[in-house]
Design a protein around this motif. Sequence first.
Motif, mmCIF file in Angstrom:
data_model
loop_
_atom_site.group_PDB
_atom_site.id
_atom_site.type_symbol
_atom_site.label_atom_id
_atom_site.label_comp_id
_atom_site.label_asym_id
_atom_site.label_seq_id
_atom_site.Cartn_x
_atom_site.Cartn_y
_atom_site.Cartn_z
ATOM 1 N N PRO A 144 39.836 43.440 30.763
ATOM 2 C CA PRO A 144 38.944 43.863 31.835
ATOM 3 C C PRO A 144 37.526 44.216 31.385
ATOM 4 O O PRO A 144 36.683 44.526 32.239
ATOM 5 N N CYS A 145 37.260 44.157 30.114
ATOM 6 C CA CYS A 145 35.890 44.430 29.655
ATOM 7 C C CYS A 145 35.772 43.989 28.204
ATOM 8 O O CYS A 145 36.772 43.756 27.536
ATOM 9 N N TYR A 146 34.530 43.862 27.730
ATOM 10 C CA TYR A 146 34.356 43.582 26.307
ATOM 11 C C TYR A 146 34.041 44.866 25.549
ATOM 12 O O TYR A 146 33.645 44.830 24.389
ATOM 13 N N SER A 147 34.206 46.009 26.227
ATOM 14 C CA SER A 147 33.990 47.279 25.512
ATOM 15 C C SER A 147 35.319 48.020 25.320
ATOM 16 O O SER A 147 36.170 48.051 26.214
ATOM 17 N N ARG A 148 35.470 48.572 24.135
ATOM 18 C CA ARG A 148 36.708 49.294 23.788
ATOM 19 C C ARG A 148 36.971 50.432 24.769
ATOM 20 O O ARG A 148 38.080 50.627 25.241
ATOM 21 N N GLU A 149 35.909 51.163 25.089
ATOM 22 C CA GLU A 149 36.059 52.351 25.929
ATOM 23 C C GLU A 149 36.671 51.992 27.293
ATOM 24 O O GLU A 149 37.623 52.617 27.754
ATOM 25 N N ASN A 150 36.101 50.957 27.941
ATOM 26 C CA ASN A 150 36.585 50.589 29.272
ATOM 27 C C ASN A 150 38.001 50.027 29.256
ATOM 28 O O ASN A 150 38.806 50.324 30.134
ATOM 29 N N ASN A 189 39.273 42.327 35.685
ATOM 30 C CA ASN A 189 39.314 43.045 36.966
ATOM 31 C C ASN A 189 38.497 44.323 36.787
ATOM 32 O O ASN A 189 38.421 44.865 35.676
ATOM 33 N N PRO A 190 37.846 44.785 37.874
ATOM 34 C CA PRO A 190 36.976 45.958 37.728
ATOM 35 C C PRO A 190 37.732 47.171 37.192
ATOM 36 O O PRO A 190 38.903 47.370 37.519
ATOM 37 N N THR A 223 37.600 36.270 37.436
ATOM 38 C CA THR A 223 37.414 37.622 37.977
ATOM 39 C C THR A 223 38.395 37.832 39.137
ATOM 40 O O THR A 223 38.519 36.982 40.015
ATOM 41 N N ILE A 224 39.062 38.956 39.098
ATOM 42 C CA ILE A 224 40.075 39.271 40.119
ATOM 43 C C ILE A 224 39.762 40.645 40.731
ATOM 44 O O ILE A 224 39.465 41.601 40.001
ATOM 45 N N THR A 225 39.842 40.716 42.049
ATOM 46 C CA THR A 225 39.608 41.992 42.739
ATOM 47 C C THR A 225 40.857 42.867 42.648
ATOM 48 O O THR A 225 41.976 42.372 42.813
ATOM 49 N N ASN A 226 40.668 44.139 42.397
ATOM 50 C CA ASN A 226 41.813 45.059 42.387
ATOM 51 C C ASN A 226 42.380 45.195 43.793
ATOM 52 O O ASN A 226 41.637 45.438 44.749
ATOM 53 N N MET A 227 43.680 45.057 43.903
ATOM 54 C CA MET A 227 44.337 45.152 45.207
ATOM 55 C C MET A 227 44.757 46.605 45.454
ATOM 56 O O MET A 227 45.389 47.208 44.572
#
Length: 334
Positions: A144-150, A189-190, A223-227
């Motif tokens: 869901p991200c390229y950052s470790r934190e997220n 996904n966000p 990219t997928i929207t959170n349901m």
Amino acid sequence: MTPGEAAAEISSGQLNNFDKRLQRERYDLRKSKIEIIQVNVGKLCNQTCVHCHVDAGPSRQEIMSRETVKAVLGLIQKFGVGTVDITGGAPELNPHFDYLVEQSCLLGCRVIDRCNLTVFFEHGKDYLPEFLARHGVEVAASLPCYSRENVDKQRGKGVFDKSVEALLWLNRLGYGKKDTGLLLNLVYNPVGHYLPPNQNDLEADYKERLLEDFGIVFNRLFTITNMPISRFASSLIATKRYQEYRELLINNFNPATLDGLMCRNMLSIGWDGRLFDCDFNQMLDMAMAGQPGEKPLTVHNLDTVSLAERPVDTGRHCFGCTAGNGSSCGGSVL
Ligand code: SF4
Ligand code: SF4
């Protein structure tokens, strides 16, 4: 939305808000030819991600049996389905995963593994990357991200580092590289209660950052929207953002997405063999009904009913697929 709410919405016999919206658009949402069978082989997973719409985790007992896997293969053959999309939980934890992959390949299908990457580091699972490569399985990997934190915030501590290691492993086998035929797609996904950004722009960002930071290459970003169902709905409710998020989805309804909705050409199969229009309906227990008074349709009794032109079972959660650029298991609809 919970399975109980979905059941109440259906049994009320009244049009849900999504159906009303379709009516306003004069749009008749029906099944077309089934091209993809998505098999959810169970809810067992080595992770417990915050946004998980399956409520999957290490203690879940629901697992597809060998007998049901065989019936699924029979269905794939009967329908002449081109794509078998295997999901879970972590599908590789099902003891019949290898059999399903091997047999689907023998039937000439394109096979997709929805992989959480960290499963490669579970006990006895280090054969998986080579197994997948040997069978030409397409890997759709969550990141869901390229950052470790997220990533660690959404998927659990340490998941990012393991994911990077797994992606490099797949790259070494040829995944994501030109002319190998081994497709490695990432799934975004966000990490919060917002819509995904533009897929192409984000893909370019991911490619740049993952290559620069780690030397990782991949093919496409979905990219997928959170349901707003299951665990993600619970987290929205806990932070008092459920209503706000639902309104965001409804206010961003985009009729241009309707022709591309995945429920039109997909059949979703649950771990117990029941049939659904999509994985989200599956998690809401919205099984496809047979004739009035009959049992739900399953891989064992589908013979009697034709799926062609069957109306799709919808609910208010469907606004999650039609917001903005739309969302499907293959990423943005538009
Ligand atoms: S989102 Fe995927 S990896 Fe995370 S708990 Fe659910 S099934 Fe497992
Ligand atoms: S949730 Fe999406 S894919 Fe599923 S039935 Fe609704 S619109 Fe179709």
